[in-house]
Design a protein around this motif. Structure first.
Motif, mmCIF file in Angstrom:
data_model
loop_
_atom_site.group_PDB
_atom_site.id
_atom_site.type_symbol
_atom_site.label_atom_id
_atom_site.label_comp_id
_atom_site.label_asym_id
_atom_site.label_seq_id
_atom_site.Cartn_x
_atom_site.Cartn_y
_atom_site.Cartn_z
ATOM 1 N N LYS A 111 0.812 -1.213 0.000
ATOM 2 C CA LYS A 111 0.000 0.000 0.000
ATOM 3 C C LYS A 111 0.854 1.276 0.000
ATOM 4 O O LYS A 111 0.364 2.360 0.230
ATOM 5 N N SER A 112 2.134 1.129 -0.300
ATOM 6 C CA SER A 112 3.051 2.251 -0.412
ATOM 7 C C SER A 112 2.971 2.824 -1.831
ATOM 8 O O SER A 112 2.580 2.127 -2.757
ATOM 9 N N ILE A 113 3.364 4.074 -1.999
ATOM 10 C CA ILE A 113 3.335 4.678 -3.329
ATOM 11 C C ILE A 113 4.730 4.727 -3.944
ATOM 12 O O ILE A 113 4.949 5.406 -4.936
ATOM 13 N N GLY A 114 5.668 3.980 -3.380
ATOM 14 C CA GLY A 114 7.036 3.974 -3.879
ATOM 15 C C GLY A 114 7.267 3.001 -5.018
ATOM 16 O O GLY A 114 6.393 2.225 -5.414
ATOM 17 N N ALA A 115 8.486 3.035 -5.538
ATOM 18 C CA ALA A 115 8.853 2.234 -6.702
ATOM 19 C C ALA A 115 8.748 0.736 -6.442
ATOM 20 O O ALA A 115 8.340 -0.020 -7.332
ATOM 21 N N THR A 116 9.088 0.289 -5.250
ATOM 22 C CA THR A 116 9.027 -1.140 -4.953
ATOM 23 C C THR A 116 7.606 -1.659 -5.036
ATOM 24 O O THR A 116 7.357 -2.731 -5.609
ATOM 25 N N ASN A 117 6.666 -0.911 -4.494
ATOM 26 C CA ASN A 117 5.272 -1.356 -4.559
ATOM 27 C C ASN A 117 4.718 -1.223 -5.976
ATOM 28 O O ASN A 117 3.896 -2.037 -6.389
ATOM 29 N N VAL A 118 5.169 -0.229 -6.726
ATOM 30 C CA VAL A 118 4.766 -0.121 -8.129
ATOM 31 C C VAL A 118 5.206 -1.391 -8.859
ATOM 32 O O VAL A 118 4.420 -2.014 -9.572
ATOM 33 N N LEU A 119 6.449 -1.787 -8.644
ATOM 34 C CA LEU A 119 6.969 -2.993 -9.285
ATOM 35 C C LEU A 119 6.173 -4.221 -8.853
ATOM 36 O O LEU A 119 5.755 -5.020 -9.685
ATOM 37 N N ARG A 120 5.947 -4.344 -7.568
ATOM 38 C CA ARG A 120 5.255 -5.524 -7.020
ATOM 39 C C ARG A 120 3.827 -5.650 -7.549
ATOM 40 O O ARG A 120 3.404 -6.718 -7.972
ATOM 41 N N VAL A 121 3.091 -4.559 -7.543
ATOM 42 C CA VAL A 121 1.666 -4.606 -7.892
ATOM 43 C C VAL A 121 1.461 -4.699 -9.407
ATOM 44 O O VAL A 121 0.672 -5.516 -9.876
ATOM 45 N N VAL A 122 2.179 -3.898 -10.163
ATOM 46 C CA VAL A 122 1.984 -3.881 -11.610
ATOM 47 C C VAL A 122 2.546 -5.155 -12.246
ATOM 48 O O VAL A 122 2.047 -5.607 -13.274
ATOM 49 N N LYS A 123 3.541 -5.770 -11.608
ATOM 50 C CA LYS A 123 4.139 -6.987 -12.155
ATOM 51 C C LYS A 123 3.125 -8.113 -12.301
ATOM 52 O O LYS A 123 3.257 -8.970 -13.177
ATOM 53 N N GLU A 124 2.100 -8.108 -11.476
ATOM 54 C CA GLU A 124 1.076 -9.147 -11.543
ATOM 55 C C GLU A 124 0.352 -9.138 -12.888
ATOM 56 O O GLU A 124 -0.029 -10.182 -13.392
#
Length: 93
Positions: free
Chosen positions: A37-50
């Motif tokens: 639920k973070s707006i950082g790059a790691t969460n962008v990678l994690r969520v969009v990678k799906e």
């Protein structure tokens, strides 16, 4: 008064949530509702990678670059405009 305006502008530029914006615009995903639920790059990678691994890497790198630039650009602009070094340090903090 001029210093306060400069500080406010630097703060507002620094407050732009690039990870959130990029994920919403390009992946049509609200990353605040998934992953960490973070707006950082790691969460962008994690969520969009799906849904799209290649897009996820691109958006994560773009998030990192834009987050770095939003810290660097206001200070460089202020330096080019000839503001005192104390103002630059205050902006950085």
């Amino acid at each position: 008064m001029e210093n306060l305006i400069i500080y406010l502008l630097a703060y507002l530029i620094g407050a732009i949530p690039f990870g959130l914006l990029l994920a919403q615009i390009f992946a049509k995903t609200n990353i605040k509702n998934a992953g960490s639920k973070s707006i950082g790059a790691t969460n962008v990678l994690r969520v969009v990678k799906e849904s799209d691994p290649k897009l996820a890497k691109t958006l994560a790198v773009a998030t990192i670059v834009l987050d770095a630039l939003k810290g660097i650009v206001p200070i460089l602009v202020a330096k080019i405009l000839g503001y005192d070094e104390n103002i630059l340090w205050t902006m950085a903090v």
